[in-house]
Write a protein that holds these residues in place. Structure first.
Motif, PDB file in Angstrom:
ATOM      1  N   THR A 133       0.834  -1.199   0.000  1.00  0.00           N
ATOM      2  CA  THR A 133       0.000   0.000   0.000  1.00  0.00           C
ATOM      3  C   THR A 133       0.869   1.249   0.000  1.00  0.00           C
ATOM      4  N   ASP A 153      -4.753   6.525  -2.363  1.00  0.00           N
ATOM      5  CA  ASP A 153      -4.134   5.250  -2.006  1.00  0.00           C
ATOM      6  C   ASP A 153      -3.992   4.372  -3.242  1.00  0.00           C
ATOM      7  N   GLU A 211      -3.319   0.440  -3.724  1.00  0.00           N
ATOM      8  CA  GLU A 211      -3.253  -0.746  -2.870  1.00  0.00           C
ATOM      9  C   GLU A 211      -3.988  -1.913  -3.497  1.00  0.00           C
ATOM     10  N   SER A 212      -3.813  -3.060  -2.888  1.00  0.00           N
ATOM     11  CA  SER A 212      -4.522  -4.262  -3.264  1.00  0.00           C
ATOM     12  C   SER A 212      -5.440  -4.625  -2.110  1.00  0.00           C
ATOM     13  N   THR A 213      -6.709  -4.924  -2.409  1.00  0.00           N
ATOM     14  CA  THR A 213      -7.650  -5.270  -1.350  1.00  0.00           C
ATOM     15  C   THR A 213      -8.267  -6.654  -1.534  1.00  0.00           C
ATOM     16  N   TYR A 217      -8.660  -3.877   8.358  1.00  0.00           N
ATOM     17  CA  TYR A 217      -8.556  -2.706   7.498  1.00  0.00           C
ATOM     18  C   TYR A 217      -9.188  -2.955   6.135  1.00  0.00           C
ATOM     19  N   LYS A 222      -8.182  -5.033   3.818  1.00  0.00           N
ATOM     20  CA  LYS A 222      -7.143  -5.152   2.789  1.00  0.00           C
ATOM     21  C   LYS A 222      -6.944  -6.592   2.316  1.00  0.00           C
TER      22      LYS A 222
END
Length: 166
Positions: A14, A30, A32-34, A64, A66
């Motif tokens: 992230t 952001d 990121e990978s979720t 979170y 994620k």
């Protein structure tokens, strides 16, 4: 227990970029990978956490959203903690709190409680009703709703306590 890092070579770390002006944050972007982590990572997270759990006084899960606390990880950790008589405290995310079934305490803020319960949370009585709905529908023991300047409300099946902000 010692910290443990599970590496996933193809998963992006992230990156949070904050944009500020005159000393005030205006925006955060952001990258990121979720999506849920892969089977190998789930196995590594579970192996480490389950081996550390017998020496713990409590299990704290801060979700979170994620992808690390996928349903498989949550279920295994909560089940084992309960077997060991270890209380489970969860800072939840999302709309489906049944993912945390068996937890001792969930700690949503007022907005999160409204989203997860599908109810309004304006005022003491509304927060209590929403907390009770979560307890009944999601199989948790208690809800501690944080309410900013209004303090917190602890809702259990047969008890309610309002705690003022200090």
């Amino acid at each position: 227990a010692h910290p443990n890092l599970v590496e996933m070579p193809r998963r992006r770390t992230t990156i949070k970029t904050r944009f500020s002006a005159a000393g005030q944050q205006l925006l955060r972007a952001d990258r990121e990978s979720t999506e849920s982590v892969d089977e190998k990572a789930v196995g590594a997270v579970l192996a480490f956490a389950l081996s550390a759990l017998p020496g713990c006084a409590a299990l704290v899960l801060s979700d979170y959203g994620k992808g690390v606390l996928c349903d498989e990880v949550l279920s295994a950790l909560i089940t084992e903690a309960k077997r060991l008589g270890c209380p489970v405290v969860v800072d939840p995310k999302g709309y489906d709190y049944s993912r945390y079934r068996g937890a001792t305490l969930l700690t949503p803020n007022r907005t999160e409680l409204a989203q997860a319960s599908g109810m309004v949370t304006d005022g003491d009585a509304a927060v209590v009703a929403a907390g009770r709905r979560i307890i009944e529908n999601c199989g948790v023991s208690a809800v501690l709703a944080t309410r900013s300047e209004q303090g917190m409300t602890l809702v259990e099946a047969h008890d309610v306590r309002h705690l003022s902000a200090q």
